[in-house]
Write an enzyme that holds these catalytic residues in place. Sequence first.
Site, PDB file in Angstrom:
ATOM      1  NE  ARG A   1     -18.168  10.647  82.185  1.00 28.77           N
ATOM      2  CZ  ARG A   1     -18.280  11.458  83.256  1.00 28.77           C
ATOM      3  NH1 ARG A   1     -19.458  11.936  83.612  1.00 28.77           N
ATOM      4  NH2 ARG A   1     -17.209  11.799  83.942  1.00 28.77           N
TER       5      ARG A   1
ATOM      6  CE1 TYR B   1     -38.770  -0.911  70.305  1.00 26.73           C
ATOM      7  CE2 TYR B   1     -37.738   0.200  72.169  1.00 26.73           C
ATOM      8  CZ  TYR B   1     -37.676  -0.717  71.138  1.00 26.73           C
ATOM      9  OH  TYR B   1     -36.543  -1.439  70.944  1.00 26.73           O
TER      10      TYR B   1
ATOM     11  CG  ASP C   1     -41.197   7.942  71.288  1.00 25.81           C
ATOM     12  OD1 ASP C   1     -40.988   8.363  70.129  1.00 25.81           O
ATOM     13  OD2 ASP C   1     -40.607   6.953  71.747  1.00 25.81           O
TER      14      ASP C   1
ATOM     15  CE  LYS D   1     -36.223   2.913  65.520  1.00 27.70           C
ATOM     16  NZ  LYS D   1     -35.267   2.448  66.490  1.00 27.70           N
TER      17      LYS D   1
END
Length: 385
Positions: free
Chosen positions: A50, A104, A176, A201
Site C-alpha cells: 500500500r 473526461y 492529462d 489506456k
Amino acid sequence: MTRRRLGFSTRAIHGDPGARPDWTPVAPPLFQSSTFTNPIGSTSEVLYSRYGNNPNQTAIGKRLALLEGAEAAIFVASGMGATALAHLAVLRPGDHLLSSEWIYGGVHRLFAQEFGRLGIDVTFVNPVHSRSWKQAMKKTTRAIFVETPTNPLLRVIDLEPAAQLCKAEGLALLVDSTFASPLNLRPLEHGADVVIHSATKYLNGHSDVIAGAVAGTESLVEEVRKLMQVWGQAIDPHAAWLVDRGLRTLAVRVERHNATGLKVAEWFAQQKPVAAVHYPGLATHPDNEVARRILNGFGGMVGIELRGGARAAERFLRALTIAAHAPSLGGVETLVSEPRLTSHASLSAEDRARAGIPDGFLRFSLGLEDADDLIADFAHALAQL
Ligand SMILES: Cc1ncc(COP(=O)(O)O)c(C=O)c1O
C-alpha cells in the site's frame, strides 16, 4: 566516456540499464506480496504494497519518468485516482482551479461535485481561446488543468499560452496526456508541471488493467505518494507487473496506432455516408497546425459523424465483425463507442449537437489489427446503411 542518451524504445524496455548479474531473470518477477520481511531494529520505511514501494510498483514509476522526461513518476490504482491525487497535491481548501471544459466526464464530476466539498472552487473554460484562462483567473487561482487531445473531437490544445500564464502567475499546469501517450506528446517539454495518465489506456495497452500515473518533480511525486498511502490508492502488484509488460512495447504499439489512425481517417474522409471526420492529422481538422507542431504522431483515436444519425450508428455497429462495441481505448483491439450513450449521455441531443457531437457520432480507438482488415470491416458496415 560519456554515455549516449538512450532512445525512447530502449528506455521503455530497459529504463536506465544497470549492472546485470548472472542468472537475473530477463522478465521481472512478480512480487505478489502485501508485505516484506524487514531487518529487526531497522528504522527505515517498511516495505508494504500500500506504500507503493513493492519492486513491481517502483520499477514502472522510474520507467515512466524516463519516458516523460520527468524527475519522478508514480503509478496508482486508476486514472481517476491519479487525477484526484495530482490535484490534491497542488491545491488546498480555498484555492481556485481553472479547468478546460473539454475533459473526461468522470474528471468533470470529480471537479464539479467533490472538489466543492473540499473547499476547492473550479471554473471551466474553453481551452482554445488562450485569453479565456487569464479572464477567468481569480486571486485564489493556483492551477490550470488541460486534457489533450480531447475526447471525442480530438482537439489538440496548444500548451504554450497556458504554460506562459502559469509561469507569470506562479500557477501549476497539470495536463492529462492519456490520449497522446509519451511517444506522441511530452507535456513537460511544453511548459507543463505535472503529467497525468489513465494508464488503463495506451501505457498498459492491453485492456486488462485499471491504473493511473502522475509524473513531475520529485517533490510533487513525493506529495502524491503520501496522499496515495493515506487515501489507499496504490496500484496492485499484479497490475503493476502487467503495466511493466505493456510499457515495453509502448513505442511500437503507438507507432502502429499512429499509422492506422491516419490511414483510417483518410479513408473515412472519402466515404459518402460519413459527414465529417475528426482526426488531428487531417488538414481539415481545426488544430492540424498545432498538432503538427506539438505532437510526434496523431494517435489512434478517430471520430466520425454518420449522415443517418443514431439509427445509422446502430446499424453500422451491428454490422461490424472485427471492431468491438465497447468504451475505453488504447488497447491492441479496435473499439468503437457512441458518445451520445457514454461520455455525453447526460446532455440533450441539442446540446450534444451544439458541442459538435451530433447523434451518429462514433468514436474509434483503432487497435493493432491490419489496417486493411479494419477498413474492410468499416466498408462492409457502411454498405449496410
Ligand atoms: C482522458 C481520460 N482521463 C482519465 C480517465 C480515467 O481513467 P481510469 O478509467 O483509468 O480511472 C479516462 C478514462 O476513460 C480518460 O479517458
